[in-house]
Design an enzyme around this catalytic site. Structure first.
Site, mmCIF file in Angstrom:
data_model
loop_
_atom_site.group_PDB
_atom_site.id
_atom_site.type_symbol
_atom_site.label_atom_id
_atom_site.label_comp_id
_atom_site.label_asym_id
_atom_site.label_seq_id
_atom_site.Cartn_x
_atom_site.Cartn_y
_atom_site.Cartn_z
ATOM 1 N N GLU A 143 0.824 -1.206 0.000
ATOM 2 C CA GLU A 143 0.000 0.000 0.000
ATOM 3 C C GLU A 143 0.860 1.258 0.000
ATOM 4 O O GLU A 143 0.576 2.228 -0.708
ATOM 5 C CB GLU A 143 -0.938 -0.004 1.210
ATOM 6 C CG GLU A 143 -1.997 -1.087 1.144
ATOM 7 C CD GLU A 143 -3.008 -0.964 2.272
ATOM 8 O OE1 GLU A 143 -2.938 0.009 3.044
ATOM 9 O OE2 GLU A 143 -3.891 -1.847 2.374
ATOM 10 N N GLU A 144 1.902 1.249 0.809
ATOM 11 C CA GLU A 144 2.773 2.420 0.911
ATOM 12 C C GLU A 144 3.366 2.791 -0.444
ATOM 13 O O GLU A 144 3.406 3.974 -0.828
ATOM 14 C CB GLU A 144 3.886 2.135 1.913
ATOM 15 C CG GLU A 144 4.910 3.239 2.046
ATOM 16 C CD GLU A 144 6.040 2.878 3.001
ATOM 17 O OE1 GLU A 144 7.166 3.369 2.798
ATOM 18 O OE2 GLU A 144 5.796 2.102 3.950
ATOM 19 N N ARG A 145 3.809 1.808 -1.200
ATOM 20 C CA ARG A 145 4.468 2.075 -2.481
ATOM 21 C C ARG A 145 3.466 2.491 -3.551
ATOM 22 O O ARG A 145 3.757 3.383 -4.365
ATOM 23 C CB ARG A 145 5.288 0.858 -2.896
ATOM 24 C CG ARG A 145 6.532 0.709 -2.026
ATOM 25 C CD ARG A 145 7.182 -0.652 -2.065
ATOM 26 N NE ARG A 145 8.322 -0.661 -1.134
ATOM 27 C CZ ARG A 145 8.939 -1.753 -0.709
ATOM 28 N NH1 ARG A 145 8.528 -2.965 -1.120
ATOM 29 N NH2 ARG A 145 9.954 -1.666 0.127
#
Length: 434
Positions: A292-294
């Site tokens: 999700e972060e990327r």
């Protein structure tokens, strides 16, 4: 069922929360007098009926956020960049009250309960902020410090840390990277030793976004001497505890408006109940949220690249060389066409990966590819566009020079390009056999 409830909640949010106060557009102070700073709007092909993953609710959410950005953030970006810090508590409270800090978080803790595609939509819209530092700080709050807490934390921890973070009452920071452990998370040295019903924490964290303003840290620390992938835990650590020291605010190449700190821990006592999920599972929890972060990071920088290309088109159409606009030279308009094509390809990859992810698929390889391409392409866009601004591009008066500084972090933070390549090779089964 949860998605339907979330959509209903979103409709209520848009209709009931005081979005009307954000309707008056406040013009952004232009960094170049002759170039518009208005964000690129969705084209006809990007309407809800035709979009791969976005519905009418996604676009309504983006429009509401855009009004907040135009009135509450962009008019002050230049000031905050010069000061080296933005007022995180003030801005997060505005965003939290409007529902933007918990789009995909549980409804019972103040979130909207929507799927991750709505977070991607929010991230794309945050790309219209006229710097990289503030969107990054917001992303740390929404998609780096709180996902593991939302998924694995106890009800007590969620009430104490997640709820106020979603509502914008608390600012969070992530304590993972250290001086000798950046992309290699397994090498961190910070220890949390259990003594009775407490952990005693010693060590330090580096490059901590929001670090000088944060109320609490999502800390990754070694809680045993076991194997490096199974001896780490995530701990909710209040930043006002005795023994927590903000060593310094780090002076950076870019992301000036985002405060970044070096933090030390000297016999910091934290209750054992502050551990997120199971002891020893911290590394796994951290890896799970990297997808999700990327994807969030890619979504954010896509919009900024769109804006930089469009502003460059406007400027080169006005600026003349050899009695004709710079834009009319074939080398220039061909290069801008190439860059926009690359941006559209990256957008397709992002939306494809997001569509698969919300259906429960593992998109680690695709997220890594998108992150890799996003970092490299942002450098290409920044370098090529800055060149066409000539001497103005080498000043601090234009947006493209700020993007040139800020975008360099994309290939370093959240996993360096080389780490992304290693992950991709692992999924391709091309790594050397041991």
């Amino acid at each position: 069922m949860a998605l339907r409830e979330g959509t209903q909640r979103l409709n209520l949010l848009i209709n009931s929360r005081n979005f009307s106060k954000f309707t008056s557009f406040v013009g952004v102070r232009s960094l170049s007098d002759n170039v518009s700073s208005k964000p690129v709007t969705a084209s006809a092909s990007e309407t809800a009926g035709d979009h791969l993953i976005y519905t009418q609710e996604h676009f309504a959410l983006k429009e509401s956020l855009r009004k907040i950005i135009n009135q509450e953030i962009n008019p002050y970006v230049d000031q905050w960049e010069a000061e080296g810090k933005f007022p995180a508590h003030k801005i997060f409270k505005i965003l939290g009250s409007a529902g933007f800090l918990g789009v995909n978080k549980p409804v019972e803790y103040g979130g909207l309960g929507l799927d991750f595609s709505y977070s991607v939509a929010v991230s794309e819209e945050l790309g219209n902020i006229r710097c990289g530092g503030i969107p990054m700080a917001i992303g740390v709050q929404t998609d780096m410090t709180t996902p593991a807490l939302a998924r694995f934390g106890s009800a007590e921890l969620k009430k104490e840390f997640l709820l106020p973070s979603i509502m914008g009452d608390k600012v969070a920071c992530l304590g993972v990277s250290e001086v000798g452990a950046g992309s290699d998370v397994s090498s961190i040295m910070t220890k949390a030793v259990r003594k009775g019903d407490e952990y005693v924490i010693n060590g330090g964290k580096m490059w901590t976004t929001n670090g000088t303003q944060a109320d609490w840290m999502c800390l990754l620390a070694n809680t045993s001497d076991g194997p490096p992938h199974r001896n780490k835990s995530l701990i909710c650590l209040p930043m006002n505890l005795p023994g927590v020291h903000i060593a310094r605010k780090i002076d950076k190449l870019g992301m000036w408006s985002s405060d970044t700190a070096e933090v030390f821990f000297d016999d910091v006592h934290v209750p054992c109940k502050n551990i997120i999920g199971q002891e020893g599972m911290g590394f796994t929890y951290q890896m799970l949220q990297f997808q999700e972060e990327r994807l969030w990071a890619v979504a954010n920088i896509l919009t900024t690249m769109d804006n930089i290309i469009q502003e460059t088109i406007q400027y080169t159409r006005q600026r003349k060389i050899f009695k004709q606009p710079v834009l009319y030279h074939q080398a220039v308009h061909f290069r801008l066409a190439e860059l926009q094509t690359e941006v559209e390809l990256l957008r397709s990859l992002l939306h494809h990966a997001t569509a698969l992810y919300i259906k429960g698929n593992d998109v680690t390889k695709l997220a890594s590819m998108a992150k890799l391409k996003g970092g490299r392409l942002s450098r290409e866009v920044a370098d090529s566009c800055l060149q066409y601004w000539g001497g103005m591009g080498f000043t601090s008066d234009v947006q493209v020079s700020r993007f040139y500084r800020d975008s360099r972090l994309m290939s370093i933070g959240g996993g360096a390009d080389e780490v992304m390549l290693g992950i991709i090779c692992k999924y391709m089964d091309t790594l050397p056999r041991k």
